[in-house]
Design a protein around this motif. Sequence first.
Motif, PDB file in Angstrom:
ATOM      1  N   ARG A   1       0.839  -1.210   0.000  1.00 57.04           N
ATOM      2  CA  ARG A   1       0.000   0.000   0.000  1.00 57.04           C
ATOM      3  C   ARG A   1       0.873   1.259   0.000  1.00 57.04           C
ATOM      4  O   ARG A   1       0.605   2.211  -0.732  1.00 57.04           O
ATOM      5  N   ALA A   2       1.937   1.266   0.786  1.00 55.41           N
ATOM      6  CA  ALA A   2       2.857   2.412   0.836  1.00 55.41           C
ATOM      7  C   ALA A   2       3.554   2.609  -0.504  1.00 55.41           C
ATOM      8  O   ALA A   2       3.796   3.741  -0.934  1.00 55.41           O
ATOM      9  N   ASN A   3       3.885   1.515  -1.180  1.00 53.99           N
ATOM     10  CA  ASN A   3       4.503   1.586  -2.500  1.00 53.99           C
ATOM     11  C   ASN A   3       3.561   2.295  -3.486  1.00 53.99           C
ATOM     12  O   ASN A   3       3.994   3.137  -4.282  1.00 53.99           O
ATOM     13  N   GLU A   4       2.277   1.977  -3.425  1.00 53.20           N
ATOM     14  CA  GLU A   4       1.298   2.638  -4.292  1.00 53.20           C
ATOM     15  C   GLU A   4       1.193   4.124  -3.932  1.00 53.20           C
ATOM     16  O   GLU A   4       1.118   4.980  -4.812  1.00 53.20           O
ATOM     17  N   ALA A   5       1.196   4.424  -2.629  1.00 50.46           N
ATOM     18  CA  ALA A   5       1.100   5.819  -2.184  1.00 50.46           C
ATOM     19  C   ALA A   5       2.279   6.640  -2.694  1.00 50.46           C
ATOM     20  O   ALA A   5       2.107   7.779  -3.138  1.00 50.46           O
ATOM     21  N   ARG A   6       3.470   6.060  -2.628  1.00 48.08           N
ATOM     22  CA  ARG A   6       4.661   6.770  -3.116  1.00 48.08           C
ATOM     23  C   ARG A   6       4.559   7.035  -4.613  1.00 48.08           C
ATOM     24  O   ARG A   6       4.884   8.123  -5.094  1.00 48.08           O
ATOM     25  N   TYR A   7       4.100   6.043  -5.379  1.00 46.42           N
ATOM     26  CA  TYR A   7       3.925   6.204  -6.826  1.00 46.42           C
ATOM     27  C   TYR A   7       3.005   7.390  -7.130  1.00 46.42           C
ATOM     28  O   TYR A   7       3.328   8.249  -7.959  1.00 46.42           O
ATOM     29  N   PHE A   8       1.842   7.455  -6.471  1.00 46.91           N
ATOM     30  CA  PHE A   8       0.888   8.520  -6.756  1.00 46.91           C
ATOM     31  C   PHE A   8       1.399   9.887  -6.317  1.00 46.91           C
ATOM     32  O   PHE A   8       1.123  10.889  -6.965  1.00 46.91           O
ATOM     33  N   LYS A   9       2.147   9.930  -5.244  1.00 50.54           N
ATOM     34  CA  LYS A   9       2.716  11.204  -4.791  1.00 50.54           C
ATOM     35  C   LYS A   9       3.789  11.683  -5.771  1.00 50.54           C
ATOM     36  O   LYS A   9       3.804  12.846  -6.167  1.00 50.54           O
ATOM     37  N   ASN A  10       4.672  10.778  -6.185  1.00 48.13           N
ATOM     38  CA  ASN A  10       5.757  11.153  -7.088  1.00 48.13           C
ATOM     39  C   ASN A  10       5.272  11.457  -8.507  1.00 48.13           C
ATOM     40  O   ASN A  10       5.735  12.389  -9.146  1.00 48.13           O
ATOM     41  N   LYS A  11       4.346  10.672  -9.018  1.00 50.31           N
ATOM     42  CA  LYS A  11       3.899  10.826 -10.407  1.00 50.31           C
ATOM     43  C   LYS A  11       2.850  11.930 -10.570  1.00 50.31           C
ATOM     44  O   LYS A  11       2.874  12.680 -11.538  1.00 50.31           O
ATOM     45  N   TYR A  12       1.908  12.009  -9.631  1.00 48.76           N
ATOM     46  CA  TYR A  12       0.769  12.919  -9.795  1.00 48.76           C
ATOM     47  C   TYR A  12       0.656  13.986  -8.694  1.00 48.76           C
ATOM     48  O   TYR A  12      -0.291  14.765  -8.710  1.00 48.76           O
ATOM     49  N   ASP A  13       1.560  13.974  -7.713  1.00 47.08           N
ATOM     50  CA  ASP A  13       1.464  14.838  -6.536  1.00 47.08           C
ATOM     51  C   ASP A  13       0.091  14.685  -5.881  1.00 47.08           C
ATOM     52  O   ASP A  13      -0.563  15.657  -5.483  1.00 47.08           O
ATOM     53  N   HIS A  14      -0.350  13.445  -5.769  1.00 47.80           N
ATOM     54  CA  HIS A  14      -1.663  13.098  -5.209  1.00 47.80           C
ATOM     55  C   HIS A  14      -1.471  12.336  -3.901  1.00 47.80           C
ATOM     56  O   HIS A  14      -0.680  11.387  -3.840  1.00 47.80           O
ATOM     57  N   ASP A  15      -2.180  12.756  -2.858  1.00 45.57           N
ATOM     58  CA  ASP A  15      -2.147  12.026  -1.591  1.00 45.57           C
ATOM     59  C   ASP A  15      -3.041  10.800  -1.692  1.00 45.57           C
ATOM     60  O   ASP A  15      -4.258  10.925  -1.887  1.00 45.57           O
TER      61      ASP A  15
END
Length: 157
Positions: free
Chosen positions: A28-42
């Motif tokens: 789940r944290a891996n997915e969160a990091r992807y969305f933060k880095n790629k889309y600046d989305h929490d």
Amino acid sequence: MGQVVDFVAVSTQGLESSPVADALAGLRANEARYFKNKYDHDFTVTPADEDPTTIAWVTDILSSERDITIASQPLEVAIADVDGIHWVHVFYDSGLAVNVLYTLAEAGKRAVGFKLSQGRDVPEELSGFKFARQKSKLAGEIRGTYFVIKQEHDPGV
């Protein structure tokens, strides 16, 4: 109100009932990091029982597209609407994560992805798929696969 997933201080909050809570929290944290880095989305999750409509939408896609029924319990749901894409993630107690990428434009990409937490066996309902391996600092080794969605499935956004 959902919980924003912290990918720096990985927590099992919301996943405690899973026998593989630590590995699933890493995924789940891996997915969160992807969305933060790629889309600046929490990346925000809510308990699955608080969003039966989204669970039903994902269940319908799996059933109608590939006759797949996930045997384990959904624990959490995350929805991200970014760059014209409706992303839905469902995290299951078995250590499985299902994500639906559904581009809202008619000719866009639409697919279902499956990711397995480190150490989890491929569930029987997904035994027909070949899984690739991916290394992650947060989740260890993730195995994943996907299929392309062929039919229309109104995401209701």
